[in-house]
Write a protein that holds these residues in place. Structure first.
Motif: not given
Length: 114
Positions: A77-82, A113-114
């Protein structure tokens, strides 16, 4: 001649200090060999465990996968949201902070916000 003997003793003192350097080198080599022996013993115990207890191994693997599954999902999830975070920071939050003369906080606000 007395001066020559003083020079000889000073040379012997330098050899003694070099000997202490060899002692530290020897100590590092002993530690390296001990570490290699320790790692080899662990590998051999692992091979023994795999060969003679395969049923227990599958239960250990399944329990470890249950433990690490949320961590793996978090990384994905962190990789996709970066990219979304970077876009939010550059296009919206950073200009807003600069416009109002605030010191910092663009990264933290973008994450919120993200």
């Amino acid at each position: 001649m007395k001066n020559d003997t003083k020079k000889d003793t000073s040379n012997s003192n330098t050899h003694e200090s070099e000997g202490s350097g060899l002692d530290s080198h020897f100590r590092y080599r002993v530690i390296a060999v001990a570490l290699i022996v320790f790692i080899t013993a662990i590998i051999l115990m692992g091979i023994y465990y795999v060969m003679f207890h395969p049923d227990k191994l599958s239960s250990v693997i399944s329990s470890l996968s249950e433990i690490f599954r949320p961590v793996l999902f978090g990384f994905v999830i962190a990789y996709l949201m970066t990219p979304v975070l970077n876009w939010m920071e550059q296009k919206h939050v950073k200009p807003f902070i600069e416009k109002h003369g605030l010191k910092s906080g663009s990264r933290g606000n973008s994450m919120l916000i993200t």
